[in-house]
Motif scaffolding. Sequence first.
Motif, short mmCIF file in Angstrom:
data_model
loop_
_atom_site.label_atom_id
_atom_site.label_comp_id
_atom_site.label_asym_id
_atom_site.label_seq_id
_atom_site.Cartn_x
_atom_site.Cartn_y
_atom_site.Cartn_z
N GLU A 16 -9.15 -0.50 4.21
CA GLU A 16 -8.41 0.20 3.10
C GLU A 16 -7.94 1.61 3.63
O GLU A 16 -6.86 2.01 3.46
CB GLU A 16 -9.13 0.49 1.90
N GLU A 50 -5.15 1.90 5.64
CA GLU A 50 -3.72 1.54 5.01
C GLU A 50 -3.24 2.86 4.28
O GLU A 50 -2.26 2.82 3.89
CB GLU A 50 -3.79 0.47 3.99
N SER A 84 -7.50 -9.40 2.60
CA SER A 84 -6.83 -8.55 1.72
C SER A 84 -5.53 -9.07 0.83
O SER A 84 -4.78 -9.65 1.54
CB SER A 84 -6.57 -7.25 2.50
N ARG A 99 1.89 -2.64 -3.60
CA ARG A 99 2.05 -1.40 -3.60
C ARG A 99 3.46 -1.06 -4.23
O ARG A 99 4.32 -1.71 -4.01
CB ARG A 99 2.20 -1.14 -1.96
N THR A 123 -11.79 -4.14 -4.94
CA THR A 123 -10.42 -3.69 -5.23
C THR A 123 -10.62 -2.25 -5.18
O THR A 123 -11.31 -1.48 -5.65
CB THR A 123 -10.05 -4.16 -6.59
N GLU A 159 -2.42 -6.99 -1.32
CA GLU A 159 -2.20 -5.91 -1.66
C GLU A 159 -0.64 -5.75 -2.66
O GLU A 159 0.03 -6.60 -2.47
CB GLU A 159 -1.86 -5.10 -0.59
N LYS A 174 -0.87 1.66 -6.55
CA LYS A 174 -1.06 0.75 -5.46
C LYS A 174 -2.56 0.02 -5.78
O LYS A 174 -3.51 0.77 -6.61
CB LYS A 174 -1.31 1.36 -4.01
N TYR A 225 -9.88 -7.00 -1.60
CA TYR A 225 -10.49 -7.75 -0.62
C TYR A 225 -11.40 -8.55 -0.90
O TYR A 225 -12.11 -8.59 -1.90
CB TYR A 225 -11.26 -6.49 0.39
N SER A 253 -5.28 -2.76 -3.86
CA SER A 253 -5.63 -3.58 -2.74
C SER A 253 -6.78 -4.54 -3.15
O SER A 253 -7.78 -3.60 -3.74
CB SER A 253 -5.98 -2.86 -1.52
#
Length: 177
Positions: A173, A176, A31, A35, A122, A33, A133, A137, A135
């Motif tokens: 995910e 998180e 991942s 944020r 995503t 990320e 945010k 992967y 993320s």
Amino acid sequence: MNFNFKIQALVHLVFIVHILNCAAFPDTVTSKERRFQSIGKEKVRIVFTGFYRYEQEKNEIAEILLKEGIVEDPNSNFELEVILQKKEPTYRYLFIHRLNFIITFLSGGFVPSHIRTEKTLTFRYSKLGLVEKESVYDIGMDQWRGIPVVIFMITHWPNKIYKEQLIEATKLEIKEI
């Protein structure tokens, strides 16, 4: 005429053997990320992009999201976009990869060929159009095709491995949020 028929039959047999005997071995899901703000479990509008051939996988991801407490509201200002994108695979030795494919074809599938598949999943969270945010992967697998691969087919079928990787990325995910 008879010789041409035999050549055509051999080409068809090689093609069928090459397509049907396939096993996949997954990479670890990784991942990246970005944020900007913390995201809570709020009412969200869920949008799926890039899942036009993966309806079953899309439904499983949606089910996991809803089961984990995300509430779907089509009128929400908060949006969760789930994006599936194909990446061009990178081969360390492209010449050897191409040579391997030719040898597999000429051997009638007795020498397995290697194919690399890479995608990204995503999760993009936005509120009123502003990304809060994101993320990403990385999902990848090595696929082997050919007659000797029949042994691994049952437990390492590519569609099964791919679906497991998408579910793993979704569960990562959810942790998180």
